[in-house]
Design a protein around this motif. Structure first.
Motif, PDB file in Angstrom:
ATOM      1  N   GLY A  51      42.511  38.760  48.310  1.00 26.49           N
ATOM      2  CA  GLY A  51      43.994  39.049  47.703  1.00 26.49           C
ATOM      3  C   GLY A  51      44.179  37.656  47.135  1.00 26.49           C
ATOM      4  O   GLY A  51      45.129  37.732  46.207  1.00 26.49           O
ATOM      5  N   GLN A  52      44.010  36.663  47.868  1.00 23.48           N
ATOM      6  CA  GLN A  52      44.431  35.570  48.152  1.00 23.48           C
ATOM      7  C   GLN A  52      43.827  34.345  46.645  1.00 23.48           C
ATOM      8  O   GLN A  52      43.957  34.082  46.034  1.00 23.48           O
ATOM      9  N   PHE A  53      42.376  35.241  45.657  1.00 23.18           N
ATOM     10  CA  PHE A  53      41.398  35.106  44.670  1.00 23.18           C
ATOM     11  C   PHE A  53      42.514  35.035  43.700  1.00 23.18           C
ATOM     12  O   PHE A  53      41.777  35.176  42.631  1.00 23.18           O
ATOM     13  N   VAL A  54      42.983  36.570  43.335  1.00 29.50           N
ATOM     14  CA  VAL A  54      43.549  36.908  42.132  1.00 29.50           C
ATOM     15  C   VAL A  54      44.675  36.215  41.540  1.00 29.50           C
ATOM     16  O   VAL A  54      45.778  36.189  42.353  1.00 29.50           O
ATOM     17  N   PRO A  55      45.091  36.178  40.495  1.00 26.68           N
ATOM     18  CA  PRO A  55      46.119  36.215  39.941  1.00 26.68           C
ATOM     19  C   PRO A  55      47.098  37.200  40.352  1.00 26.68           C
ATOM     20  O   PRO A  55      47.564  38.190  39.921  1.00 26.68           O
ATOM     21  N   GLY A  56      48.831  36.971  40.251  1.00 24.38           N
ATOM     22  CA  GLY A  56      49.506  38.122  40.479  1.00 24.38           C
ATOM     23  C   GLY A  56      49.874  37.824  41.939  1.00 24.38           C
ATOM     24  O   GLY A  56      49.812  36.666  42.823  1.00 24.38           O
ATOM     25  N   PRO A  57      51.381  38.539  42.332  1.00 23.88           N
ATOM     26  CA  PRO A  57      51.726  38.979  43.487  1.00 23.88           C
ATOM     27  C   PRO A  57      50.370  39.083  45.055  1.00 23.88           C
ATOM     28  O   PRO A  57      49.074  39.752  44.184  1.00 23.88           O
ATOM     29  N   ASN A  58      50.196  38.509  45.321  1.00 21.30           N
ATOM     30  CA  ASN A  58      49.735  38.316  46.827  1.00 21.30           C
ATOM     31  C   ASN A  58      49.674  40.103  47.371  1.00 21.30           C
ATOM     32  O   ASN A  58      48.020  39.966  47.683  1.00 21.30           O
ATOM     33  N   MET A  59      50.632  40.748  47.373  1.00 24.87           N
ATOM     34  CA  MET A  59      50.162  41.817  48.293  1.00 24.87           C
ATOM     35  C   MET A  59      49.196  42.459  47.020  1.00 24.87           C
ATOM     36  O   MET A  59      49.220  43.348  47.438  1.00 24.87           O
ATOM     37  N   LEU A  60      48.604  42.446  45.831  1.00 21.93           N
ATOM     38  CA  LEU A  60      47.443  43.103  45.694  1.00 21.93           C
ATOM     39  C   LEU A  60      46.578  43.551  46.192  1.00 21.93           C
ATOM     40  O   LEU A  60      45.197  44.426  45.903  1.00 21.93           O
ATOM     41  N   ALA A  61      46.285  42.828  47.925  1.00 27.79           N
ATOM     42  CA  ALA A  61      45.269  43.264  48.539  1.00 27.79           C
ATOM     43  C   ALA A  61      45.421  45.492  48.701  1.00 27.79           C
ATOM     44  O   ALA A  61      44.381  45.234  48.749  1.00 27.79           O
ATOM     45  N   VAL A  62      46.439  45.226  48.092  1.00 30.44           N
ATOM     46  CA  VAL A  62      46.781  46.782  48.493  1.00 30.44           C
ATOM     47  C   VAL A  62      45.220  47.517  47.348  1.00 30.44           C
ATOM     48  O   VAL A  62      45.262  48.643  48.000  1.00 30.44           O
ATOM     49  N   VAL A  63      45.005  47.113  46.538  1.00 26.75           N
ATOM     50  CA  VAL A  63      44.389  47.180  45.694  1.00 26.75           C
ATOM     51  C   VAL A  63      43.122  48.118  45.932  1.00 26.75           C
ATOM     52  O   VAL A  63      42.643  48.999  46.530  1.00 26.75           O
ATOM     53  N   PHE A  64      42.332  46.882  47.742  1.00 28.71           N
ATOM     54  CA  PHE A  64      41.223  47.184  48.534  1.00 28.71           C
ATOM     55  C   PHE A  64      41.568  47.845  49.235  1.00 28.71           C
ATOM     56  O   PHE A  64      40.359  48.929  49.390  1.00 28.71           O
ATOM     57  N   TYR A  65      43.029  48.326  49.828  1.00 24.21           N
ATOM     58  CA  TYR A  65      43.027  48.999  50.872  1.00 24.21           C
ATOM     59  C   TYR A  65      43.054  50.143  50.829  1.00 24.21           C
ATOM     60  O   TYR A  65      42.537  51.151  51.119  1.00 24.21           O
ATOM     61  N   GLY A  66      43.453  50.495  48.853  1.00 29.19           N
ATOM     62  CA  GLY A  66      43.938  51.902  48.404  1.00 29.19           C
ATOM     63  C   GLY A  66      42.281  52.460  48.049  1.00 29.19           C
ATOM     64  O   GLY A  66      41.964  53.304  48.566  1.00 29.19           O
ATOM     65  N   LEU A  67      41.409  51.857  48.054  1.00 31.14           N
ATOM     66  CA  LEU A  67      40.167  51.548  47.173  1.00 31.14           C
ATOM     67  C   LEU A  67      39.159  51.982  48.644  1.00 31.14           C
ATOM     68  O   LEU A  67      38.317  53.380  49.319  1.00 31.14           O
ATOM     69  N   GLY A  74      42.513  56.500  45.220  1.00 29.61           N
ATOM     70  CA  GLY A  74      43.667  56.034  46.447  1.00 29.61           C
ATOM     71  C   GLY A  74      44.227  54.450  45.816  1.00 29.61           C
ATOM     72  O   GLY A  74      45.560  54.229  46.184  1.00 29.61           O
ATOM     73  N   THR A  75      43.251  53.655  44.818  1.00 29.02           N
ATOM     74  CA  THR A  75      43.706  52.908  44.955  1.00 29.02           C
ATOM     75  C   THR A  75      45.169  52.649  43.781  1.00 29.02           C
ATOM     76  O   THR A  75      45.942  51.797  44.371  1.00 29.02           O
ATOM     77  N   LEU A  76      45.231  53.758  42.906  1.00 29.10           N
ATOM     78  CA  LEU A  76      46.030  54.195  41.769  1.00 29.10           C
ATOM     79  C   LEU A  76      47.706  53.687  42.705  1.00 29.10           C
ATOM     80  O   LEU A  76      48.640  53.771  42.434  1.00 29.10           O
ATOM     81  N   ALA A  77      47.464  55.238  44.062  1.00 25.04           N
ATOM     82  CA  ALA A  77      48.334  55.659  44.771  1.00 25.04           C
ATOM     83  C   ALA A  77      48.861  54.471  45.505  1.00 25.04           C
ATOM     84  O   ALA A  77      50.267  54.368  45.828  1.00 25.04           O
ATOM     85  N   ALA A  78      47.784  53.678  46.046  1.00 23.46           N
ATOM     86  CA  ALA A  78      48.676  52.595  46.807  1.00 23.46           C
ATOM     87  C   ALA A  78      48.762  51.684  45.948  1.00 23.46           C
ATOM     88  O   ALA A  78      50.294  50.323  46.352  1.00 23.46           O
ATOM     89  N   LEU A  79      48.647  51.222  44.716  1.00 22.84           N
ATOM     90  CA  LEU A  79      49.582  50.569  43.935  1.00 22.84           C
ATOM     91  C   LEU A  79      51.194  50.446  43.856  1.00 22.84           C
ATOM     92  O   LEU A  79      52.081  49.951  43.779  1.00 22.84           O
ATOM     93  N   LEU A  80      51.271  51.747  43.348  1.00 19.79           N
ATOM     94  CA  LEU A  80      52.260  52.833  42.717  1.00 19.79           C
ATOM     95  C   LEU A  80      53.146  52.224  43.779  1.00 19.79           C
ATOM     96  O   LEU A  80      54.685  52.292  43.637  1.00 19.79           O
ATOM     97  N   GLY A  81      52.503  53.148  45.496  1.00 18.94           N
ATOM     98  CA  GLY A  81      53.187  53.016  46.256  1.00 18.94           C
ATOM     99  C   GLY A  81      54.267  51.753  46.603  1.00 18.94           C
ATOM    100  O   GLY A  81      55.685  51.986  47.119  1.00 18.94           O
ATOM    101  N   MET A  82      53.255  50.773  46.858  1.00 18.23           N
ATOM    102  CA  MET A  82      53.660  49.231  47.063  1.00 18.23           C
ATOM    103  C   MET A  82      54.626  48.618  45.858  1.00 18.23           C
ATOM    104  O   MET A  82      55.677  48.111  45.997  1.00 18.23           O
TER     105      MET A  82
END
Lengths: 172, 179
Positions: A51-67, A74-82
Motif C-alpha cells: 500500500g505504501q507503493f501506490v499513489p493516494g491514501p495509504n489506506m488503499l491497502a484495503v484493496v489487498f485485504y478485500g481481494l 470483496g475489493t469493492l466492498a472493502a473500498l466502499l466500507g472504508m
C-alpha cells in the motif's frame, strides 16, 4: 452477496471508527481481519507494505485485504466500507463549515486530536513492528530508512532501496 | 466558485496519479489553491482542519469535501473517484500479482517485500517523530498521547473505547485555550 455484505460491514465499522488520521485504525484492523481468518499476520504486513507503493491514501491497502477476503466483489466492498463514512461526512461538512469553524468545541477537539493522534501513531508503529519485523537486520533497515526520510530524502527512492536491500540480503 | 464535475474529475485524477508517499493534503493544496485558484489559502486550511475531525483518511475526506464545495454532490463523487481510482487500480494489480506469485516464503518477491516493509516502518517512524516535535508540546499533550498508546498499543483496547476515554478528556484539557 452475503460475503460481500459481511466484508462491507466489517470495513464500514473500521472506517467509521478510524478517527485521528488514515492509519490510526491499523492495529484494530489487524486484529479484526486476522481473527476472521481473512488474512494471516504476514499477509497483513505485506499488504500494508504494498500500500505504501501506490499513489493516494495509504489506506488503499484495503484493496489487498478485500481481494483476499472475497475476490473482486470483496475489493469493492472493502473500498466502499472504508472510504464512504468519512467522505459522506466531509460532503455534509460543506453546509455546516462556517458554524463548525467558529464553534468552541470543534476548536478544542481539533487541538486534542493532535496528541491523541500521536498516541495512535505510536500504537500503529508497535503493531507494524510486531507483525512485520523478524530480524535484527530488518530493525537496522527501519532505523536507516527513518533517518534518511527524516533528513528529507524522497519516500519512493527509500522504499525502492529497501526492496533492493531485501533482495540482496535474503533472510536478514 | 462553481466548477463542472468533468473538470473536477480530471483535476483530481491528476492528483490521484501523482500523490505518492502519503502527503495527500499538500498535493490537494497545490491543485486547488496554487494551480487553479479555486479556493483561497485560508479557506483551504480551514477545510483541511475540519476534515481532520472526521473518521477516515484526511486525504480522501478533503477531496470529497473540496469536490462537493466546488461542484455539488456530482463534484464530490468525481473528486473522490479521482483520488482513489489510480491508486486502487495499481493496488489491485499488485495484490493480484502477490497472491499469484509472491506467497511462497523465501521467494525473491517475499524478500523484496520484507525490505519494503522495513523501509515503510521507517517512513512512519520518521513522520511520527517529525510530528511529535510539534504535537507533544506540553505535559498534558504527552499525558494524552501516553494514555492512548498504553490502552491501544499495549493493552489492545478496542479503538472506540480508547477514543471514548481519551477524546472528552482531551477536549476538557484544551477547552480553556480554545475561546
Amino acid at each position: 452477496m452475503r460475503e460481500e455484505l459481511e466484508i462491507f460491514l466489517t470495513f464500514f465499522r473500521l472506517g467509521l471508527i478510524s478517527f485521528g488520521g488514515g492509519m490510526a485504525n491499523l492495529p484494530e484492523m489487524a486484529r479484526v481481519l486476522t481473527a476472521r481468518g481473512w488474512v494471516t499476520p504476514r499477509e497483513f504486513a505485506d499488504g500494508f507494505a504494498l500500500g505504501q507503493f501506490v499513489p493516494g491514501p495509504n489506506m488503499l491497502a484495503v484493496v489487498f485485504y478485500g481481494l483476499k477476503a472475497g475476490g473482486l466483489g470483496g475489493t469493492l466492498a472493502a473500498l466502499l466500507g472504508m472510504f464512504l463514512p468519512g467522505a459522506t461526512g466531509a460532503a455534509l461538512l460543506v453546509h455546516v463549515r462556517e458554524w463548525m469553524a467558529r464553534a468552541r468545541w470543534s476548536r478544542a477537539l481539533r487541538r486534542a486530536l493532535v496528541p491523541i493522534g500521536m498516541g495512535l501513531s505510536f500504537s500503529v508503529l508497535l503493531t507494524l513492528i510486531q507483525m512485520g519485523l523478524d530480524s535484527l537486520g530488518s530493525l537496522l533497515l527501519v532505523g536507516l530508512s527513518a533517518f534518511l526520510i527524516y533528513r528529507g530524502k524522497g519516500i519512493l527512492p527509500v522504499l525502492l532501496a529497501g526492496a533492493v536491500l531485501g533482495l540482496l540480503l535474503p533472510g536478514v | 466558485m462553481r466548477v463542472p464535475w468533468p473538470k473536477l474529475l480530471g483535476a483530481f485524477l491528476y492528483v490521484g496519479f501523482t500523490a505518492f508517499g502519503g502527503g495527500g493534503t499538500a498535493h490537494l493544496y497545490q491543485l486547488v489553491v496554487v494551480r487553479r485558484g479555486w479556493l483561497s489559502e485560508r479557506e483551504f486550511l480551514e477545510a483541511a482542519a475540519l476534515c481532520r475531525i472526521l473518521p477516515g483518511p484526511v486525504f480522501a475526506n478533503l477531496a470529497a469535501h473540496l469536490g462537493t464545495r466546488l461542484g455539488g454532490i456530482p463534484g464530490g463523487v468525481a473528486a473522490l473517484i479521482g483520488v482513489l481510482f489510480p491508486g486502487a487500480s495499481l493496488m489491485l494489480a499488485l495484490s493480484l500479482a502477490y497472491f499469484h506469485l509472491g506467497t511462497q516464503p523465501g521467494s525473491s518477491a517475499a524478500e523484496a517485500l520484507r525490505g519494503i516493509m522495513a523501509s515503510a516502518i521507517g517512513l512512519i517512524l520518521a513522520t511520527t517523530l517529525h510530528q511529535a516535535r510539534i504535537g507533544l508540546d506540553s505535559p498534558k499533550a504527552v499525558a494524552l498521547a501516553l494514555w492512548v498508546f498504553v490502552t491501544y498499543g499495549l493493552f489492545h483496547w478496542p479503538l472506540p473505547m480508547v477514543l471514548l476515554s481519551a477524546v472528552p478528556v482531551g477536549v476538557a484539557f484544551y477547552w480553556r485555550e480554545s475561546r
